[in-house]
Enzyme design. Structure first.
Site, PDB file in Angstrom:
ATOM      1  N   ASP A 242       5.041   7.914 -14.762  1.00 24.61           N
ATOM      2  CA  ASP A 242       5.342   9.796 -14.947  1.00 24.61           C
ATOM      3  C   ASP A 242       5.837   8.705 -16.385  1.00 24.61           C
ATOM      4  OD1 ASP A 242       6.491  10.339 -12.287  1.00 24.61           O
ATOM      5  OD2 ASP A 242       7.272   8.688 -12.227  1.00 24.61           O
TER       6      ASP A 242
ATOM      7  N   GLU B 223      -1.002   6.085 -10.920  1.00 26.91           N
ATOM      8  CA  GLU B 223      -2.396   6.750 -11.703  1.00 26.91           C
ATOM      9  C   GLU B 223      -2.691   6.965 -12.636  1.00 26.91           C
ATOM     10  OE1 GLU B 223      -1.937  11.495 -12.815  1.00 26.91           O
ATOM     11  OE2 GLU B 223      -0.741  10.843 -10.825  1.00 26.91           O
TER      12      GLU B 223
HETATM   13  O1  TRH Z   1       3.731   2.695 -12.094  1.00 24.95           O
HETATM   14  P1  TRH Z   1       3.371   3.023 -11.502  1.00 24.95           P
HETATM   15  O2  TRH Z   1       3.300   2.571  -9.703  1.00 24.95           O
HETATM   16  O3  TRH Z   1       3.437   4.552 -11.636  1.00 24.95           O
HETATM   17  C1  TRH Z   1       3.254   5.056 -10.043  1.00 24.95           C
HETATM   18  C2  TRH Z   1       2.293   5.890 -10.098  1.00 24.95           C
HETATM   19  O4  TRH Z   1       1.809   7.557 -11.487  1.00 24.95           O
HETATM   20  C3  TRH Z   1       2.408   6.977  -8.820  1.00 24.95           C
HETATM   21  O5  TRH Z   1       0.738   7.950  -8.899  1.00 24.95           O
HETATM   22  C4  TRH Z   1       3.595   7.653  -9.476  1.00 24.95           C
HETATM   23  O6  TRH Z   1       3.572   8.847  -8.131  1.00 24.95           O
HETATM   24  C5  TRH Z   1       4.425   6.844  -8.848  1.00 24.95           C
HETATM   25  O7  TRH Z   1       4.180   6.468  -9.993  1.00 24.95           O
HETATM   26  C6  TRH Z   1       6.031   8.054  -9.347  1.00 24.95           C
HETATM   27  O8  TRH Z   1       2.294   3.334 -11.135  1.00 24.95           O
HETATM   28  P2  TRH Z   1       0.480   3.553 -13.240  1.00 24.95           P
HETATM   29  O9  TRH Z   1       0.067   5.434 -13.172  1.00 24.95           O
HETATM   30  O10 TRH Z   1      -0.519   2.795 -13.209  1.00 24.95           O
HETATM   31  O11 TRH Z   1       1.467   3.782 -14.463  1.00 24.95           O
HETATM   32  C7  TRH Z   1       1.976   2.112 -14.806  1.00 24.95           C
HETATM   33  C8  TRH Z   1       1.762   2.622 -16.440  1.00 24.95           C
HETATM   34  O12 TRH Z   1       2.100   0.965 -16.765  1.00 24.95           O
HETATM   35  C9  TRH Z   1       0.268   2.909 -17.104  1.00 24.95           C
HETATM   36  O13 TRH Z   1       0.545   3.830 -18.228  1.00 24.95           O
HETATM   37  C10 TRH Z   1      -0.630   1.896 -18.002  1.00 24.95           C
HETATM   38  C11 TRH Z   1       1.036   0.864 -17.895  1.00 24.95           C
HETATM   39  N1  TRH Z   1       1.012  -1.016 -18.008  1.00 24.95           N
HETATM   40  C12 TRH Z   1       0.940  -1.191 -19.602  1.00 24.95           C
HETATM   41  O14 TRH Z   1       1.228  -0.759 -20.169  1.00 24.95           O
HETATM   42  N2  TRH Z   1       1.556  -2.130 -19.440  1.00 24.95           N
HETATM   43  C13 TRH Z   1       1.472  -3.772 -18.453  1.00 24.95           C
HETATM   44  O15 TRH Z   1       1.246  -4.730 -18.712  1.00 24.95           O
HETATM   45  C14 TRH Z   1       1.105  -2.966 -17.264  1.00 24.95           C
HETATM   46  C15 TRH Z   1       1.348  -3.845 -16.258  1.00 24.95           C
HETATM   47  C16 TRH Z   1       1.345  -1.407 -17.097  1.00 24.95           C
END
Ligand code: TRH
Length: 375
Positions: free
Chosen positions: A15, A268
């Site tokens: 989010d 996502e």
């Molecule tokens: O963290 P998520 O599993 O978030 C999820 C999904 O968005 C899902 O669709 C939603 O319904 C649920 O939450 C509630 O995965 P996502 O979307 O990839 O988000 C991770 C974020 O973290 C992304 O913006 C990338 C960031 N990130 C970093 O900036 N640095 C890091 O080291 C890592 C591992 C991730």
């Protein structure tokens, strides 16, 4: 224009990840953004430098009845998070702000039907106002995907000059021919079985096989791989180099994905970033209790692995991998299609799919056109 973006952190980082990326992209195009969030703590590592033009504000400030803030030109409600009543009441003015509900990403067909729909409000402080639904997506009839204008150029520059130095900087002593896999997954990932398979591949390749490095993001990936290393045979453990990474900024998270031959991503936002690499990836989709994630995954696979760009064998092989990784087709680990290097079929097809998607107008451009009525 001044944008008010509302974000509630329900679970994980998606989010706030999407809302931050959207806010930073709007600000980079000259807009002012107030990001109202109920838990800004992940931004400490995700966006430690902040972004000029983005002001992060506590959600609770927008709840106060004595709201001293006048809503801006556009209000973005991310994922139906219900902005506070006091703020909605302040939106009541002769020319109310444009109110948009930014929805979750899906490749399913309902997205095209729902994108742009209007929903008049009949009760509560927002009575008489209209909100419109904005659906990200993969086709021209949707709102598109987040993609900063300079993203692909930055990736090219990074590859040409910075990749190895960046890897060394995060503690990964990679050499040009090493094979690299990044892992960002949920707790239920069958990572142990996949690490067994990767280790067996490396062992079968003999002494001249490239070094295989597994780059683990904090949390589930690191924990699952540590558990694996404790119970796997020492031959298998020695066949792979495991590296645990710190939490990276979103900027460096792209560097990680650009550095690897194969990326395992989840949720996502990271999944979209993996598409833009044009490299092989496996999507560990956010699991939902009612199992609807299987339909979502199927719709995405059909869209991404377009028959025009994906030879049938490769398509079958990658789909089997994804279904197994997501627990949708359990059983033995299917053979992993060749993933090392930019010349293998999986990489070439991923690049072709990326090229197809870059022809679509990006989400922020579409959103600006959507709210200004210029689209
Ligand atoms: O963290 P998520 O599993 O978030 C999820 C999904 O968005 C899902 O669709 C939603 O319904 C649920 O939450 C509630 O995965 P996502 O979307 O990839 O988000 C991770 C974020 O973290 C992304 O913006 C990338 C960031 N990130 C970093 O900036 N640095 C890091 O080291 C890592 C591992 C991730």
């Amino acid at each position: 224009m001044l944008w008010d973006v509302f974000c509630r952190v329900i679970d994980n980082f998606g989010d706030i990840g999407v809302c931050w990326r959207l806010s930073a992209d709007l600000a980079a195009r000259g807009h002012g953004v107030r990001l109202w969030v109920d838990d800004a703590s992940p931004l400490a590592w995700m966006a430690p430098q902040g972004h000029p033009g983005v002001e992060v504000r506590p959600w609770s400030d927008a709840e106060r009845a004595d709201l001293g803030t006048r809503p801006g030109d556009v209000v973005i409600e991310a994922f139906g998070c219900d902005p506070p009543d006091a703020f909605l009441a302040a939106m009541q003015r002769p020319q109310p702000p444009t109110w948009v509900n930014l929805e979750y990403l899906s490749a399913e067909s309902y997205v095209e039907r729902s994108h742009g729909l209007r929903s008049p409000v009949f009760s509560g402080p927002a009575t008489g106002l209209n909100k419109r639904f904005f659906y990200p997506g993969f086709t021209p009839a949707t709102g598109g995907l987040l993609r900063e204008p300079d993203l692909l150029a930055r990736q090219q520059r990074f590859h040409a000059t910075q990749r190895l130095a960046w890897l060394h900087g995060v503690g990964v002593p990679a050499q040009p021919d090493d094979a690299l896999v990044s892992v960002f997954c949920y707790a239920g990932a069958p990572l142990a079985a996949w690490l067994d398979a990767l280790a067996d591949e490396a062992l079968a390749g003999g002494p001249h096989h490239p070094v295989t490095r597994i780059l683990l993001t904090p949390g589930h990936a690191t924990r699952l791989a540590r558990d694996w290393a404790q119970q796997a045979s020492s031959a298998r453990v020695q066949a792979l180099q495991l590296h645990t990474l710190p939490s990276l900024s979103q900027f460096d998270f792209d560097h990680l994905l650009w550095s690897c031959d194969l990326n395992i991503v989840r949720g996502e936002d990271s999944a979209v970033r993996a598409l833009w690499t044009g490299r092989p990836h496996i999507w560990h989709i956010y699991p939902q209790e009612d199992g609807v994630h299987a339909d979502k995954l199927g719709a995405f696979m059909a869209r991404w692995m377009d028959a025009a760009d994906w030879p049938p064998d490769l398509r079958r092989g990658v789909q089997a991998t994804w279904l197994h990784f997501n627990g949708i087709e359990p059983g033995d680990t299917p053979p992993l299609p060749e993933w090392r290097g930019p010349w293998v079929a999986w990489a070439r097809s991923s690049e072709a799919s990326r090229t197809r998607l870059t022809r679509q107008t990006d989400l922020v451009t579409q959103l600006i056109e959507f709210v200004t009525g210029s689209g």
